[in-house]
Design a protein around this motif. Structure first.
Motif, PDB file in Angstrom:
ATOM      1  N   ASN A  87      -5.777  11.713   6.853  1.00  0.00           N
ATOM      2  CA  ASN A  87      -7.543  12.461   7.840  1.00  0.00           C
ATOM      3  C   ASN A  87      -8.439  12.530   6.054  1.00  0.00           C
ATOM      4  O   ASN A  87      -8.848  13.312   6.109  1.00  0.00           O
ATOM      5  CB  ASN A  87      -7.057  13.363   7.895  1.00  0.00           C
ATOM      6  CG  ASN A  87      -6.783  14.667   7.220  1.00  0.00           C
ATOM      7  OD1 ASN A  87      -6.296  14.420   5.933  1.00  0.00           O
ATOM      8  ND2 ASN A  87      -5.456  15.482   7.984  1.00  0.00           N
ATOM      9  N   GLY A  88      -8.185  11.967   4.610  1.00  0.00           N
ATOM     10  CA  GLY A  88      -8.628  12.562   3.483  1.00  0.00           C
ATOM     11  C   GLY A  88      -8.172  13.745   3.064  1.00  0.00           C
ATOM     12  O   GLY A  88      -8.771  14.113   1.766  1.00  0.00           O
ATOM     13  N   SER A  89      -7.736  14.423   3.126  1.00  0.00           N
ATOM     14  CA  SER A  89      -7.184  15.449   2.695  1.00  0.00           C
ATOM     15  C   SER A  89      -6.632  15.324   1.403  1.00  0.00           C
ATOM     16  O   SER A  89      -6.384  16.373  -0.192  1.00  0.00           O
ATOM     17  CB  SER A  89      -5.998  16.360   3.902  1.00  0.00           C
ATOM     18  OG  SER A  89      -6.962  17.380   5.197  1.00  0.00           O
ATOM     19  N   TYR A  90      -5.080  14.035   1.187  1.00  0.00           N
ATOM     20  CA  TYR A  90      -5.294  13.388   0.054  1.00  0.00           C
ATOM     21  C   TYR A  90      -5.545  12.828  -0.156  1.00  0.00           C
ATOM     22  O   TYR A  90      -5.536  11.695   1.281  1.00  0.00           O
ATOM     23  CB  TYR A  90      -3.433  13.928  -0.072  1.00  0.00           C
ATOM     24  CG  TYR A  90      -2.743  15.295   1.017  1.00  0.00           C
ATOM     25  CD1 TYR A  90      -2.247  16.738  -0.137  1.00  0.00           C
ATOM     26  CD2 TYR A  90      -2.172  15.563   2.388  1.00  0.00           C
ATOM     27  CE1 TYR A  90      -2.204  17.451   0.914  1.00  0.00           C
ATOM     28  CE2 TYR A  90      -1.765  16.739   2.976  1.00  0.00           C
ATOM     29  CZ  TYR A  90      -1.714  18.002   1.250  1.00  0.00           C
ATOM     30  OH  TYR A  90      -1.103  18.768   1.663  1.00  0.00           O
ATOM     31  N   GLY A  91      -5.136  12.004  -1.493  1.00  0.00           N
ATOM     32  CA  GLY A  91      -4.872  10.725  -1.850  1.00  0.00           C
ATOM     33  C   GLY A  91      -3.975  10.224  -1.673  1.00  0.00           C
ATOM     34  O   GLY A  91      -2.803  10.419  -1.141  1.00  0.00           O
ATOM     35  N   ILE A 148      11.567  14.513  -1.897  1.00  0.00           N
ATOM     36  CA  ILE A 148      12.919  13.934  -1.018  1.00  0.00           C
ATOM     37  C   ILE A 148      13.421  14.558  -2.617  1.00  0.00           C
ATOM     38  O   ILE A 148      15.074  14.235  -2.031  1.00  0.00           O
ATOM     39  CB  ILE A 148      12.412  12.451  -0.908  1.00  0.00           C
ATOM     40  CG1 ILE A 148      11.664  12.277  -0.202  1.00  0.00           C
ATOM     41  CG2 ILE A 148      14.326  11.821  -0.781  1.00  0.00           C
ATOM     42  CD1 ILE A 148      10.709  10.472  -0.155  1.00  0.00           C
ATOM     43  N   PHE A 149      13.711  13.860  -3.676  1.00  0.00           N
ATOM     44  CA  PHE A 149      14.320  14.101  -4.926  1.00  0.00           C
ATOM     45  C   PHE A 149      14.409  15.151  -5.282  1.00  0.00           C
ATOM     46  O   PHE A 149      15.804  15.727  -5.717  1.00  0.00           O
ATOM     47  CB  PHE A 149      13.908  12.714  -5.756  1.00  0.00           C
ATOM     48  CG  PHE A 149      14.062  11.650  -5.483  1.00  0.00           C
ATOM     49  CD1 PHE A 149      15.197  11.236  -5.656  1.00  0.00           C
ATOM     50  CD2 PHE A 149      13.330  10.887  -5.084  1.00  0.00           C
ATOM     51  CE1 PHE A 149      15.876   9.832  -5.557  1.00  0.00           C
ATOM     52  CE2 PHE A 149      12.984   8.871  -4.628  1.00  0.00           C
ATOM     53  CZ  PHE A 149      14.358   9.009  -4.708  1.00  0.00           C
ATOM     54  N   ASP A 178       1.038  -1.140   0.048  1.00  0.00           N
ATOM     55  CA  ASP A 178      -0.084  -0.142   0.051  1.00  0.00           C
ATOM     56  C   ASP A 178       0.953   1.194  -0.085  1.00  0.00           C
ATOM     57  O   ASP A 178       1.483   0.894   0.306  1.00  0.00           O
ATOM     58  CB  ASP A 178      -1.048  -0.003   1.535  1.00  0.00           C
ATOM     59  CG  ASP A 178      -1.853   1.138   1.102  1.00  0.00           C
ATOM     60  OD1 ASP A 178      -2.663   1.470   0.357  1.00  0.00           O
ATOM     61  OD2 ASP A 178      -1.820   2.307   2.339  1.00  0.00           O
ATOM     62  N   GLU A 179       0.643   2.441  -0.810  1.00  0.00           N
ATOM     63  CA  GLU A 179       1.132   3.618  -0.763  1.00  0.00           C
ATOM     64  C   GLU A 179       1.269   4.379   0.527  1.00  0.00           C
ATOM     65  O   GLU A 179       2.651   5.483   0.725  1.00  0.00           O
ATOM     66  CB  GLU A 179       0.357   4.482  -1.593  1.00  0.00           C
ATOM     67  CG  GLU A 179       0.481   4.196  -3.671  1.00  0.00           C
ATOM     68  CD  GLU A 179      -0.636   3.425  -3.864  1.00  0.00           C
ATOM     69  OE1 GLU A 179      -1.407   2.987  -3.090  1.00  0.00           O
ATOM     70  OE2 GLU A 179      -1.219   3.532  -5.378  1.00  0.00           O
ATOM     71  N   SER A 219       3.045  11.035  -4.026  1.00  0.00           N
ATOM     72  CA  SER A 219       3.920  11.382  -5.157  1.00  0.00           C
ATOM     73  C   SER A 219       4.996  12.592  -4.677  1.00  0.00           C
ATOM     74  O   SER A 219       6.033  13.041  -5.087  1.00  0.00           O
ATOM     75  CB  SER A 219       2.940  12.028  -6.156  1.00  0.00           C
ATOM     76  OG  SER A 219       2.457  10.857  -7.170  1.00  0.00           O
ATOM     77  N   CYS A 220       3.836  13.057  -4.159  1.00  0.00           N
ATOM     78  CA  CYS A 220       4.035  14.491  -3.504  1.00  0.00           C
ATOM     79  C   CYS A 220       5.760  14.438  -2.721  1.00  0.00           C
ATOM     80  O   CYS A 220       6.315  14.895  -2.350  1.00  0.00           O
ATOM     81  CB  CYS A 220       3.240  15.333  -2.957  1.00  0.00           C
ATOM     82  SG  CYS A 220       1.642  15.830  -3.625  1.00  0.00           S
TER      83      CYS A 220
END
Length: 327
Positions: free
Chosen positions: A308-312, A324-325, A238-239, A318-319
């Protein structure tokens, strides 16, 4: 005694009462089988008794204690195995203590527990109980044990190959034993287990892949990172779990970056191995303490947002990768 010391102890003679305890299932099973073999039972149907510890309550515990004095049938010894035995301190003092102080000379009692339970007596400290420690060992000890397992399987092994296999198998002794059997079939008796053989034939545990992923992230090795991440996600990882692992990794780096003292002192404070502290300090020297602390706060915020559902969860990961990179 440690599990690896049991074989030598048995050669000197069997104890009357054993406590085989620890979270490593393979070590527990192997210890019980070693004791069972030493009993040399010719009539196991009559003299090998298995009991579930949860059934031994009240009068049944007293009856069980009395039954331990029963003589074996057509054998010199009787084996009694009790799985999941967690008596209270009072139950031990009033029922089992007397038996351990004066056990039946022809009975071998083996208590097999995964670990200690709250409210239960601490059996490993009881007089007359021989404690066999089957807890999970550190990588160095497991590598030495695995080296011996390979030798007994007719294989030669390089020290670094054994250490790598321990990490690939996430310190799981049962899996290491199965992988050794597989290698024996692949390369044949007398074959040499090298690092290359392990890399080619032993599948990496998810835990080790996560370790590789965090290392690749810290070193900004994008090629390795995307290869590992792709493999994990294709296998259903899972992500959110990936993001949590990255967040935890940079949190540890941030904590170490603020701490002074030797690797051993910092490791003791954080509950990790000194070697891990040393390697993490190498990463911090590459990234800088301020950067790892800033990355942790950014990843922590994304992780909270994903929960909390603010982001998928895919967008949050991805963010995080972008920060990081490319941050």
């Amino acid at each position: 005694m440690k599990f690896v010391q049991l074989a030598k102890s048995i050669k000197e003679g069997l104890e009357a009462v054993y406590l085989v305890e620890g979270e490593e299932t393979y070590f527990r099973d192997h210890a019980v089988n070693s004791i069972r073999a030493a009993c040399a039972l010719t009539q196991p149907a009559l003299n090998d008794v298995r009991i579930e510890g949860e059934t031994l309550k009240g009068d049944k515990l007293s009856s069980f204690r009395d039954d331990l004095y029963a003589l074996p049938f057509f054998d010199e010894r009787r084996l009694v195995r009790v799985y999941g035995f967690y008596p209270t301190e009072r139950e031990w003092e009033t029922v089992m203590k007397a038996y351990c102080e004066k056990p039946c000379p022809s009975t071998t009692l083996v208590l097999v527990n995964a670990g200690k339970k709250a409210g239960a007596a601490d059996l490993k400290r009881k007089k007359g109980v021989c404690y066999v420690d089957c807890s999970r060992e550190d990588e160095e000890t497991l590598a030495r044990w695995l080296f011996g397992v390979m030798r007994r399987a007719g294989l030669q092994a390089d020290a670094d190959a054994a250490a790598l296999m321990v990490r690939y198998c996430a310190c799981n002794a049962a899996r290491m034993k199965k992988e050794t059997e597989k290698l024996a079939l692949l390369i044949g008796e007398g074959g040499r287990v090298t690092r290359a053989v392990v890399e080619e034939n032993v599948a990496k545990d998810v835990e080790y892949k996560i370790y590789e992923l965090t290392q690749a992230a810290s070193r900004r090795n994008g090629t390795a990172f995307w290869e590992i991440l792709s493999d994990l996600t294709q296998k259903g990882y899972d992500e959110n779990a990936v993001l949590a692992a990255l967040t935890s990794h940079f949190r540890t780096l941030g904590e170490i970056s603020r701490m002074e003292g030797t690797d051993a002192e910092v490791g003791e404070a954080l509950g990790i191995k000194p070697y891990a502290v040393k390697k993490n300090r190498e990463l911090i020297s590459l990234l800088g303490g301020a950067r790892v602390r800033a990355l942790y706060m950014q990843l922590f915020g994304l992780s909270c947002g994903a929960r909390n559902g603010s982001y998928g969860k895919a967008n949050a990961l991805s963010c995080a990768i972008g920060k990081i990179f490319f941050g």
